[in-house]
Design an enzyme around this catalytic site. Structure first.
Site, PDB file in Angstrom:
ATOM      1  N   TYR A   8     -12.300  -1.990  -3.297  1.00  0.00           N
ATOM      2  CA  TYR A   8     -12.800  -2.227  -1.939  1.00  0.00           C
ATOM      3  C   TYR A   8     -14.333  -2.156  -1.860  1.00  0.00           C
ATOM      4  O   TYR A   8     -14.875  -1.881  -0.789  1.00  0.00           O
ATOM      5  CB  TYR A   8     -12.170  -1.231  -0.970  1.00  0.00           C
ATOM      6  CG  TYR A   8     -10.802  -1.641  -0.451  1.00  0.00           C
ATOM      7  CD1 TYR A   8     -10.620  -2.862   0.220  1.00  0.00           C
ATOM      8  CD2 TYR A   8      -9.698  -0.808  -0.590  1.00  0.00           C
ATOM      9  CE1 TYR A   8      -9.380  -3.233   0.709  1.00  0.00           C
ATOM     10  CE2 TYR A   8      -8.444  -1.175  -0.091  1.00  0.00           C
ATOM     11  CZ  TYR A   8      -8.291  -2.390   0.558  1.00  0.00           C
ATOM     12  OH  TYR A   8      -7.071  -2.763   1.059  1.00  0.00           O
ATOM     13  N   GLU A  46      -9.727  -9.973  -7.502  1.00  0.00           N
ATOM     14  CA  GLU A  46      -8.698  -8.944  -7.271  1.00  0.00           C
ATOM     15  C   GLU A  46      -7.559  -9.031  -8.282  1.00  0.00           C
ATOM     16  O   GLU A  46      -7.042  -8.004  -8.724  1.00  0.00           O
ATOM     17  CB  GLU A  46      -8.173  -9.064  -5.833  1.00  0.00           C
ATOM     18  CG  GLU A  46      -9.246  -8.696  -4.807  1.00  0.00           C
ATOM     19  CD  GLU A  46      -8.802  -8.881  -3.359  1.00  0.00           C
ATOM     20  OE1 GLU A  46      -7.670  -9.363  -3.125  1.00  0.00           O
ATOM     21  OE2 GLU A  46      -9.592  -8.522  -2.466  1.00  0.00           O
ATOM     22  N   HIS A  73      -1.833  -5.460   1.520  1.00  0.00           N
ATOM     23  CA  HIS A  73      -3.130  -6.110   1.302  1.00  0.00           C
ATOM     24  C   HIS A  73      -2.860  -7.531   0.834  1.00  0.00           C
ATOM     25  O   HIS A  73      -1.887  -7.776   0.116  1.00  0.00           O
ATOM     26  CB  HIS A  73      -3.923  -5.376   0.205  1.00  0.00           C
ATOM     27  CG  HIS A  73      -5.101  -6.183  -0.276  1.00  0.00           C
ATOM     28  ND1 HIS A  73      -6.305  -6.171   0.382  1.00  0.00           N
ATOM     29  CD2 HIS A  73      -5.230  -7.087  -1.293  1.00  0.00           C
ATOM     30  CE1 HIS A  73      -7.132  -7.018  -0.215  1.00  0.00           C
ATOM     31  NE2 HIS A  73      -6.514  -7.581  -1.233  1.00  0.00           N
ATOM     32  N   LYS A  83       0.833  -1.205   0.000  1.00  0.00           N
ATOM     33  CA  LYS A  83       0.000   0.000   0.000  1.00  0.00           C
ATOM     34  C   LYS A  83       0.873   1.263   0.000  1.00  0.00           C
ATOM     35  O   LYS A  83       2.074   1.195   0.275  1.00  0.00           O
ATOM     36  CB  LYS A  83      -0.913  -0.032   1.234  1.00  0.00           C
ATOM     37  CG  LYS A  83      -1.899  -1.219   1.253  1.00  0.00           C
ATOM     38  CD  LYS A  83      -2.821  -1.145   2.472  1.00  0.00           C
ATOM     39  CE  LYS A  83      -3.799  -2.320   2.495  1.00  0.00           C
ATOM     40  NZ  LYS A  83      -4.782  -2.192   3.603  1.00  0.00           N
ATOM     41  N   ASN A 137      -1.819  -0.008   6.886  1.00  0.00           N
ATOM     42  CA  ASN A 137      -1.219  -1.229   7.434  1.00  0.00           C
ATOM     43  C   ASN A 137      -0.336  -1.974   6.428  1.00  0.00           C
ATOM     44  O   ASN A 137      -0.259  -3.189   6.430  1.00  0.00           O
ATOM     45  CB  ASN A 137      -2.307  -2.119   8.044  1.00  0.00           C
ATOM     46  CG  ASN A 137      -3.383  -2.486   7.040  1.00  0.00           C
ATOM     47  OD1 ASN A 137      -3.277  -2.133   5.868  1.00  0.00           O
ATOM     48  ND2 ASN A 137      -4.402  -3.209   7.469  1.00  0.00           N
TER      49      ASN A 137
HETATM   50  P1  IDP Z   1      -7.548  -7.047   5.672  1.00  0.00           P
HETATM   51  O1  IDP Z   1      -6.768  -6.035   4.855  1.00  0.00           O
HETATM   52  O2  IDP Z   1      -6.733  -7.592   6.810  1.00  0.00           O
HETATM   53  O3  IDP Z   1      -8.172  -8.132   4.840  1.00  0.00           O
HETATM   54  P2  IDP Z   1     -10.229  -5.909   5.897  1.00  0.00           P
HETATM   55  O4  IDP Z   1     -11.158  -6.131   7.044  1.00  0.00           O
HETATM   56  O5  IDP Z   1     -10.535  -6.583   4.600  1.00  0.00           O
HETATM   57  O6  IDP Z   1      -8.741  -6.258   6.404  1.00  0.00           O
HETATM   58  O7  IDP Z   1     -10.175  -4.344   5.678  1.00  0.00           O
HETATM   59  C1  IDP Z   1      -9.581  -3.812   4.511  1.00  0.00           C
HETATM   60  C2  IDP Z   1      -8.704  -2.657   4.897  1.00  0.00           C
HETATM   61  O8  IDP Z   1      -9.510  -1.619   5.458  1.00  0.00           O
HETATM   62  C3  IDP Z   1      -7.679  -2.946   6.001  1.00  0.00           C
HETATM   63  O9  IDP Z   1      -6.489  -3.545   5.515  1.00  0.00           O
HETATM   64  C4  IDP Z   1      -7.418  -1.559   6.534  1.00  0.00           C
HETATM   65  O10 IDP Z   1      -6.558  -0.816   5.656  1.00  0.00           O
HETATM   66  C5  IDP Z   1      -8.805  -0.949   6.488  1.00  0.00           C
HETATM   67  N1  IDP Z   1      -9.536  -1.151   7.748  1.00  0.00           N
HETATM   68  C6  IDP Z   1     -10.085  -2.292   8.226  1.00  0.00           C
HETATM   69  N2  IDP Z   1     -10.677  -2.105   9.414  1.00  0.00           N
HETATM   70  C7  IDP Z   1     -10.519  -0.795   9.708  1.00  0.00           C
HETATM   71  C8  IDP Z   1     -10.904   0.036  10.803  1.00  0.00           C
HETATM   72  O11 IDP Z   1     -11.551  -0.415  11.776  1.00  0.00           O
HETATM   73  N3  IDP Z   1     -10.539   1.348  10.733  1.00  0.00           N
HETATM   74  C9  IDP Z   1      -9.855   1.870   9.691  1.00  0.00           C
HETATM   75  N4  IDP Z   1      -9.468   1.141   8.637  1.00  0.00           N
HETATM   76  C10 IDP Z   1      -9.777  -0.171   8.644  1.00  0.00           C
HETATM   77 MG    MG Z   2      -9.652  -7.980   3.369  1.00  0.00          MG
END
Ligand code: IDP
Ligand code: MG
Length: 138
Positions: free
Chosen positions: A49, A126, A115, A9, A112
């Protein structure tokens, strides 16, 4: 044999960990079969997304994902969807296991670093979202 989509990212690119993330894939015998650097548009991030469109973080997440260059890759290997998720660590870096990419480099639940697809169906969607079949090594 399985394929998954990985993204470094914009925060990962900004922090200079492209090489380190790729090193971990290679050290774990995960093969990269396609790779490019892209700057997503807001619309492209929203489409990617779309499953999260009703979540409260959808707008800031898609702003972030379209804020700068990202590296998109197709990874290949046995059980690579789960193995990549294991290397990444939990979504929230504070809950991610020691030695995972997110635990080591993330500083924010949203920003984070990486992805990774979470299932075969999402991986197929994807991968097709960013790559055509001529861009993927076979
Ligand atoms: P993942 O990337 O671990 O699969 P997902 O639940 O699919 O997690 O969420 C997609 C992305 O959305 C996360 O990687 C993160 O960047 C963001 N995200 C997920 N949960 C939160 C949150 O509670 N607050 C802010 N951003 C979030
Ligand atoms: Mg995800």
């Amino acid at each position: 044999m399985e394929r998954t989509l990985s993204i470094i990212k914009p925060d990962g690119v900004e922090k200079g960990v492209i090489g380190e993330v790729i090193r971990r894939f290679e050290a774990n015998k995960i093969k990269i079969v396609a790779m490019k650097m892209i700057c997503m548009t807001k619309a492209q991030a929203q489409g990617f997304y779309a499953v999260h469109k009703d979540r409260p973080f959808f707008d800031t997440l898609t702003d972030f994902m379209s804020s700068g260059p990202a590296v998109v890759m197709v990874l290949e290997g046995e059980n690579v969807i789960a193995r990549n998720r294991e290397l990444m660590g939990a979504t929230d870096y504070r809950k991610a296991a020691e030695g995972t990419i997110r635990r080591d480099f993330a500083t924010d639940i949203e920003k984070n670093i990486v992805h990774g697809s979470d299932a075969p169906e999402t991986a197929a969607f994807e991968i097709g979202y960013f790559f055509n079949r001529f861009e993927i090594m076979s």
